[in-house]
Design an enzyme around this catalytic site. Structure first.
Site, mmCIF file in Angstrom:
data_model
loop_
_atom_site.group_PDB
_atom_site.id
_atom_site.type_symbol
_atom_site.label_atom_id
_atom_site.label_comp_id
_atom_site.label_asym_id
_atom_site.label_seq_id
_atom_site.Cartn_x
_atom_site.Cartn_y
_atom_site.Cartn_z
ATOM 1 N N TYR A 13 -1.713 -0.742 10.668
ATOM 2 C CA TYR A 13 -1.907 -0.842 8.987
ATOM 3 C C TYR A 13 -1.043 -0.455 8.096
ATOM 4 C CZ TYR A 13 -3.928 -1.157 4.610
ATOM 5 O OH TYR A 13 -3.991 -1.915 3.220
ATOM 6 N N SER A 65 0.843 -1.063 0.153
ATOM 7 C CA SER A 65 -0.491 -0.071 -0.136
ATOM 8 C C SER A 65 0.954 1.272 -0.086
ATOM 9 C CB SER A 65 -0.874 -0.082 1.232
ATOM 10 O OG SER A 65 -1.908 1.460 1.277
#
Ligand code: NAP
Length: 257
Positions: A166, A152
């Site tokens: 995350y 990501s």
């Protein structure tokens, strides 16, 4: 475990996609099937979506199977790969299943949530890679293949105030991608990662309203991306005829964010 199998022969071998029931994984499944892979899509909760996706691919003459497995459970991962074995030769793994752990500042982090997050976002891709390497590595009699890991943009940006926890798991994805690529190149396996930016999927359901759009507007391309825009990168990286000299790449697909 749910299985559906058509008789259409595959050209590209088998691609196993974790988290294939919706979002980026489902888009990747559709595109990979159209490109000639037999798709083994792993899902956890969304049985109906997974079965409908398989049915729609079969209606188009493609070959696909939906496998129920929770990737936080090693035995279920191993069972999923065994089902995929019954479809043909594994040529591609897409480590896509992922969760955010929810929006939280650091001082409010919950240890049980972190255990679950690490298990799904970090431990599972490593265990899936282990299973894929046993099947694809020339060291073990395999014919090579490709692993694509879903990282990501958060790995670089850090996601302060939203989900640093995350972002940290995606930093781990970047590290394992580089390490695996270096370890496995001589064994015929290319390993790459895609780092999406804000993509319109349910993973953002926990965010405050408008936050995703606001973030996307600050990117050079000024908009949220679509699952298909990420799927095209994943399928290209998976295809040894297209991306034959690409390994250890962390491919940003985030609108310049
Ligand atoms: P999503 O729409 O929330 O879909 C997540 C998928 O993962 C679902 O298919 C879900 O299965 C599956 N999954 C979750 N936990 C699982 C488990 N324990 N076992 C098996 N499957 C599990 O997410 P997405 O946006 O498509 O994200 C896909 C990947 O891209 C993730 O790794 C994410 O971190 C990464 N990513 C996404 C974005 C974005 O903006 N969307 C940006 C950067 C990176 P069920 O539906 O069956 O539960």
């Amino acid at each position: 475990m749910v299985q559906t199998l058509s008789d259409t022969p595959a050209d590209h071998g088998v691609m196993l996609i974790t988290g294939g029931s919706r979002g980026i994984g489902a888009a990747t499944a559709r595109l990979a099937a159209a490109a000639g892979w037999t798709v083994a899509l792993v899902y956890r909760d969304r049985r109906l979506e997974a079965e409908e996706l398989v049915a729609s691919m079969e209606a188009d003459g493609r070959r696909a199977v939906a496998i129920r497995a929770d990737v936080s459970d090693e035995r279920q991962i191993m069972a999923a790969f065994e089902v995929a074995d019954s479809l043909g030769r594994l040529t591609a793994l897409v480590n896509n299943a992922g969760i955010t752990g929810g929006v939280s500042r650091i001082e409010a982090l919950d240890a049980a949530m972190l255990d679950s997050l690490l298990s799904i976002n970090v431990r599972a891709p490593l265990l899936c890679a282990r299973e894929a390497v046993k099947r694809m590595s020339s060291r073990h009699g395999g014919a090579g293949g490709s692993i694509v890991n879903l990282s990501s943009g958060a790995a670089q940006l850090g996601s302060a105030g939203v989900w640093v926890h995350y972002a940290a798991t995606k930093g781990a994805i970047d590290s394992m991608t580089i390490g695996m690529a270096r370890e496995l190149g001589a064994d015929g396996i290319r390993v790459n990662a895609v780092r999406p930016g804000p993509i319109d999927t349910e993973i953002h359901a926990d965010r405050p309203p408008g936050q995703l759009d606001q973030m996307a507007r600050s990117a050079p391309l000024g908009r949220v991306g679509t699952p298909d825009e990420i799927a095209r990168v994943i399928v290209w990286l998976s295809d040894g005829a297209q991306s034959s000299y690409v390994t250890a790449a962390l491919v940003d697909a985030r609108g310049g964010l």
